[in-house]
Write a protein that holds these residues in place. Structure first.
Motif, mmCIF file in Angstrom:
data_model
loop_
_atom_site.group_PDB
_atom_site.id
_atom_site.type_symbol
_atom_site.label_atom_id
_atom_site.label_comp_id
_atom_site.label_asym_id
_atom_site.label_seq_id
_atom_site.Cartn_x
_atom_site.Cartn_y
_atom_site.Cartn_z
ATOM 1 N N THR A 215 63.616 31.438 47.601
ATOM 2 C CA THR A 215 63.301 30.263 48.415
ATOM 3 C C THR A 215 63.424 28.975 47.623
ATOM 4 O O THR A 215 63.354 28.967 46.389
ATOM 5 N N LEU B 56 59.559 25.352 53.212
ATOM 6 C CA LEU B 56 60.130 26.475 52.489
ATOM 7 C C LEU B 56 61.436 26.898 53.160
ATOM 8 O O LEU B 56 61.460 27.197 54.352
ATOM 9 N N ILE C 41 64.496 29.669 53.121
ATOM 10 C CA ILE C 41 64.869 31.010 52.664
ATOM 11 C C ILE C 41 66.367 30.998 52.373
ATOM 12 O O ILE C 41 67.193 30.892 53.279
#
Length: 235
Positions: A37, A116, A118
């Protein structure tokens, strides 16, 4: 993905929460994956203001690795997370924080908000691709096929007098250097007894990440792995 930028609006979240703001279109993560991440953290106050990120890897620095269990532990209240996420997903997670006081104002509650992204993930049981050669000498008998726990050397083989390392599958990535972080599947076995003292297969096959040349891992790894090419495309 674009660089994360948070604009605080409205009241603070009362309970820890998370939501998806960009739906990914890559491969689904699934349980026991190791998730790569990019992360930015912000602190916002009761006036709905923030002074920029308190932590961020969007402008550089190593990516942050999570498992779904890690995420649930850090962002408590997030519930059953991770299994349906995909590469390319962007999440916002938030939770309440301790009161702070500003000059000329009364104490204000704060919340920490995390953005965040991914980027990628390593699935449980993942091993490097390629055709494996036969192991030889004192290390004969080592075999890792079909994503199963390695068959290891016989305890009847003589213990090597010095470090021995052999390559079963040659990787195509840039050679490992001291200070690099590597993602690995591994099994560690006590030579004289055959006892497995550590293994990612015992962790449901979840890959693990370690830094090389920093004393974080077994000395033999720090000695043997620099100069070894990983699988192409590794983080």
């Amino acid at each position: 993905m674009k660089k994360a930028h948070l604009v605080a609006q409205g009241s603070l979240p009362v309970n820890p929460t998370h939501r998806t703001v960009i739906e990914g279109d890559g491969l689904p993560i699934g349980p026991d994956s190791l998730i790569v991440t990019r992360l930015a953290s912000y602190e916002v106050d009761g006036r709905g203001e923030n002074a920029g990120p308190t932590f961020s890897t969007f402008s550089g620095g190593p990516d942050v690795l999570f498992t779904a269990a890690d995420f649930a532990a850090v962002f408590s209240g997030a519930g059953d997370v991770g299994n349906d996420w995909k590469n390319g997903t962007r999440l916002i997670a938030s939770g309440s924080g301790p009161p702070v006081s500003g000059e000329g104002s009364s104490s204000q509650d704060t919340a920490t908000v995390h953005v965040l992204d991914i980027l990628d993930h390593y699935v449980a049981g993942q091993t490097v691709p390629g055709e494996q050669v036969e192991s030889a000498g004192a290390l004969s008998g080592v075999d890792v096929t079909d994503n199963r726990h390695p068959k290891t050397v016989s305890t009847e083989n003589p213990v090597p007098e010095q470090l021995e390392a052999i390559t079963l599958i040659e990787g195509g990535g840039e050679p490992v250097r001291d200070g690099d972080r590597i993602v690995v599947q591994f099994a560690g076995v006590t030579w004289t007894t055959g006892e497995v003292f550590g293994s990612t297969w015992k962790w449901n096959g979840r890959p693990s990440a370690y830094s090389i040349g920093t004393g974080q891992i077994l000395p033999g790894w720090d000695e043997a792995l620099p100069g070894v090419p990983p699988a192409a495309g590794s983080c």
